[in-house]
Each structure stands twice: as structure tokens, then as C-alpha cells.
Write a protein that holds these residues in place. Structure first.
Motif, PDB file in Angstrom:
ATOM      1  N   ARG A 111       0.828  -1.203   0.000  1.00 23.69           N
ATOM      2  CA  ARG A 111       0.000   0.000   0.000  1.00 23.69           C
ATOM      3  C   ARG A 111       0.862   1.253   0.000  1.00 23.69           C
ATOM      4  NH1 ARG A 111      -5.607  -0.176   2.974  1.00 23.69           N
ATOM      5  NH2 ARG A 111      -6.191  -2.357   2.702  1.00 23.69           N
ATOM      6  N   ASP A 141      -2.758   6.233  -0.196  1.00 24.02           N
ATOM      7  CA  ASP A 141      -3.958   5.409  -0.354  1.00 24.02           C
ATOM      8  C   ASP A 141      -4.345   4.764   0.980  1.00 24.02           C
ATOM      9  OD1 ASP A 141      -4.106   6.049  -3.012  1.00 24.02           O
ATOM     10  OD2 ASP A 141      -3.251   4.151  -3.726  1.00 24.02           O
ATOM     11  N   GLU A 178      -5.902   7.377   3.299  1.00 20.64           N
ATOM     12  CA  GLU A 178      -7.281   7.710   2.928  1.00 20.64           C
ATOM     13  C   GLU A 178      -8.243   6.618   3.395  1.00 20.64           C
ATOM     14  OE1 GLU A 178     -10.058   9.741  -0.338  1.00 20.64           O
ATOM     15  OE2 GLU A 178      -7.882   9.888  -0.445  1.00 20.64           O
ATOM     16  N   ASP A 179      -7.873   5.344   3.199  1.00 19.60           N
ATOM     17  CA  ASP A 179      -8.717   4.245   3.672  1.00 19.60           C
ATOM     18  C   ASP A 179      -8.866   4.287   5.196  1.00 19.60           C
ATOM     19  OD1 ASP A 179      -9.042   3.364   1.100  1.00 19.60           O
ATOM     20  OD2 ASP A 179      -7.590   1.721   1.256  1.00 19.60           O
ATOM     21  N   THR A 180      -7.782   4.651   5.890  1.00 20.48           N
ATOM     22  CA  THR A 180      -7.805   4.714   7.351  1.00 20.48           C
ATOM     23  C   THR A 180      -8.737   5.821   7.833  1.00 20.48           C
ATOM     24  OG1 THR A 180      -5.557   3.843   7.492  1.00 20.48           O
ATOM     25  CG2 THR A 180      -6.392   5.049   9.411  1.00 20.48           C
ATOM     26  N   ARG A 236     -11.209   7.114   6.234  1.00 21.19           N
ATOM     27  CA  ARG A 236     -12.574   6.710   5.901  1.00 21.19           C
ATOM     28  C   ARG A 236     -13.106   5.697   6.921  1.00 21.19           C
ATOM     29  NH1 ARG A 236     -15.073   7.408   1.165  1.00 21.19           N
ATOM     30  NH2 ARG A 236     -13.061   7.860   0.147  1.00 21.19           N
ATOM     31  N   TRP A 237     -12.240   4.772   7.377  1.00 24.66           N
ATOM     32  CA  TRP A 237     -12.680   3.765   8.350  1.00 24.66           C
ATOM     33  C   TRP A 237     -13.113   4.436   9.658  1.00 24.66           C
ATOM     34  CZ3 TRP A 237     -11.733   2.088  13.251  1.00 24.66           C
ATOM     35  CH2 TRP A 237     -12.277   0.850  13.610  1.00 24.66           C
TER      36      TRP A 237
END
Length: 351
Positions: free
Chosen positions: A314, A318, A321-323, A325-326
Motif C-alpha cells: 500500500r 492510499d 485515505e482508507d484509514t 474513511r474507516w
């Protein structure tokens, strides 16, 4: 495999246990003291799973450790249980010495007794104890320059890193003195879902969501090498499977960023996800630096990449951003921590 994981309800431990059971089909026994930073909810996907068992207990209890080895008969041990928050180690170092040093000695002794007395043939030949540690044992690098390698000298500069350095030395000593097949890993800063919100990234995400000040230590230029926790979990499995006893492997994400740039990136992500609360960067402010704050950590993971065939998958942007969002989408996980049993504590930041 039957794998005993210590600290499996913590941030890194839970990511590893989920990967071992759900992705790889191993049988896992999790031993965790369930102290403030452990959260059984992180292992909720394993509720009722036939391949997982959680034991609430202390790694400093030699009788319990011996009992678990005798009854579960692990084929491998992954030792992650540790006190890990630098700020807490400065104000209360005793707990770090107790858990990180004494606890490691207890686990090593229990593993040695089991390895020497209970295992024979292929079981003995294939047994491994993986001791999981931190890059902070190597001290501080100059800003913008240099990387830690397996040949770097130890130079711990906080009670936390000193306690982890001691545990590393114990693990290697049990290999060289007693022949226990120990492998050591030292990893860079982890980030990702389900991290206790005293650490830099989740703390700043949740403060920004709440419209609170985003405090940054000193000038914010301190540099850290970041790795997504799921990449770290995969690296630990690769080390367990392919690492050579007596060897050390440094695990890093090749993603060195300054603290202030991390916070600014979090703000930019939240501006996209929650534009009604922005611009979030207006919340950033600087506070007095903490004692002994190391300027730069950075890892050269070349040995692990070459010998283990592992590479981080990763990119930091990226993964971050996923973190973010979580955390935005999972308030049921973090709200009890922020508003419930930890409401009376000051949640500090560390990096």
C-alpha cells in the motif's frame, strides 16, 4: 498451524490474528491482558470461530504461560504483547519495564521449557518464536538523512524504546545461549483501522472529526517511516515462514513523512469526505515538544524484501485515505474509547 499470539487484542496483534485465522486458516490462541489499549471488539469477526480462542491473562504470569504451552501445544509463537506509548513511558516507566522486559523473559522461559522437554523431530525442527519489536530501539537519525539497517547500533532514548531494546537482547540471548529458535523483527510506525486513539494518526483524525485542536509537537518536522498494519501482518507471517532463527529483519513501508505533513494530509482527506467541517487545517496548532523527541526514524527493509519475498503493498496516501474513511464510518468502535471508560484520561499524541 497452531500459533500462540500474545497481545492479539491490540492494534497490530488484532490485524495479525484476523489475517492468520480468516485469510490463512491457522488455529490461533490469543493471550491478552486486556489493558487500556486492547479492544476485544477488534476481534469481533472471530466471535464463535472454531479456529480462535481468546485467553484473558498476563504474559508476566509464568504458571499461565506454562499451562497454555502444555495444553495448546503451539507450533509457533508470535510475541507482540507490549506497552508501546512513548508519552506514557515518560510519565510511568515502571509498567513498561514490567511488561516489556519481565513479560518477555517469562514467555521466553516458557517457550524454552516447552521446546526442550515437549518437542521432538519435525515439531522441534519447525518450531519458531517470533519476537516483534520497534525501530525506536535504534535511536534517532538526522532529519532527511539515513536509514536504519540490521547492522545499526542500539541507542534507545525513551523508557519505552529502552524496554523494547532490553526485550530484543533477551530474545537474542535465549537463541544464542539456549538454542531457542528465535527470530526478531523491528518495524516502523504502523497505521490503519482499529488503532487506539492516543497515537498520532487516529488521534488527529478523531480530533478533526470533533472540531478539536490538532496539536503537533515542536516544529512538526520530526520524520517517521509509516507502514500499513495489514502490510505489517503479512510481513510477520513471511518472517515466521521464511525467517532464519537468530536473524533480525527490519520491516518498513518506505514511506517517510514529517509529522506536520501527515496531519495536513489527514485534513485534506477530511475536507473531501466531510466538506461541511472544513477547512480542517485551521485546527492545526503547535505545542511544546515532548522530552527526548527523536527527530527521524527510517528503515531500509531490503533484507526482508530479498530474503522473505515480502514488499509493502500500500502507498501511504492510499492507505491513509482508507484509514481516515474507516474512522469516519466506524464511530461505534471508537466512541466508547473517547467518551466512555477513557473519558477521564488525557489522550496524548505520539510519533
Amino acid at each position: 498451524m497452531r500459533i500462540l499470539v500474545t497481545g492479539g487484542c491490540g492494534f497490530i496483534g488484532s490485524a495479525l490474528v484476523l489475517h492468520l485465522v480468516l485469510d490463512l486458516g491457522h488455529d490461533v490462541l490469543t493471550l491478552d491482558a486486556l489493558t487500556y489499549a486492547a479492544n476485544p471488539a477488534s476481534l469481533k469477526p472471530l466471535d464463535g470461530h472454531s479456529r480462535h480462542r481468546l485467553v484473558h491473562g498476563d504474559i508476566c504470569n509464568p504458571e499461565l504461560a506454562a499451562e497454555l504451552f502444555a495444553n495448546f501445544r503451539p507450533e509457533a509463537v508470535i510475541h507482540l504483547a507490549a506497552e508501546s506509548h512513548v508519552d506514557r513511558s515518560i510519565t510511568g516507566p515502571a509498567a513498561f519495564i514490567w511488561t516489556n522486559v519481565l513479560g518477555t523473559q517469562v514467555m521466553l522461559e516458557a517457550a524454552r521449557a516447552y521446546y526442550m522437554a515437549e518437542l521432538t523431530g519435525p515439531e522441534k525442527e519447525n518450531f519458531r518464536l517470533l519476537h516483534v519489536s520497534t525501530d525506536e530501539v535504534y535511536g534517532s537519525l538526522p532529519l532527511g538523512d539515513g536509514f536504519f539497517t540490521e547492522q545499526s547500533c542500539y541507542n534507545p532514548r525513551s523508557p519505552y524504546s529502552a524496554s523494547k531494546a532490553a526485550s530484543d537482547h533477551l530474545a537474542r540471548a535465549w537463541h544464542h545461549t539456549y538454542g531457542l529458535p528465535v527470530v526478531v523483527t523491528n518495524c516502523s510506525n504502523n497505521y490503519g483501522p482499529r488503532q487506539f486513539p492516543e497515537k498520532l494518526i487516529p488521534l488527529q483524525i478523531l480530533n478533526a472529526i470533533s472540531g478539536k485542536a490538532l496539536a503537533v509537537y515542536g516544529d512538526g518536522l520530526n520524520e517517521r517511516d509509516w507502514i500499513h498494519v495489514e502490510d505489517h501482518a503479512r510481513a510477520l507471517v513471511a518472517t515466521l515462514e521464511k525467517g532464519r532463527p537468530g536473524e533480525t529483519y527490519l520491516l518498513g513501508g518506505r514511506s517517510v513523512r514529517s509529522n506536520i505533513s501527515v496531519v495536513q494530509t489527514i485534513c485534506a482527506i477530511l475536507d473531501r469526505l466531510r466538506p461541511d467541517g472544513g477547512p480542517h487545517a485551521r485546527l492545526i496548532g503547535f505545542v511544546a515538544d515532548r522530552p527526548g523527541h527523536d527527530r527521524r526514524y527510517a528503515i531500509d527493509p531490503g533484507k526482508a524484501e530479498t530474503e522473505l519475498g515480502w514488499h509493502p503493498s500500500r502507498s501511504f496516501e492510499d492507505g491513509l485515505e482508507d484509514t481516515v474513511r474507516w474512522y469516519v464510518e466506524n464511530p461505534d468502535w471508537w466512541r466508547p474509547i473517547r467518551e466512555g471508560r477513557y473519558a477521564g484520561e488525557r489522550l496524548g499524541l505520539t510519533a
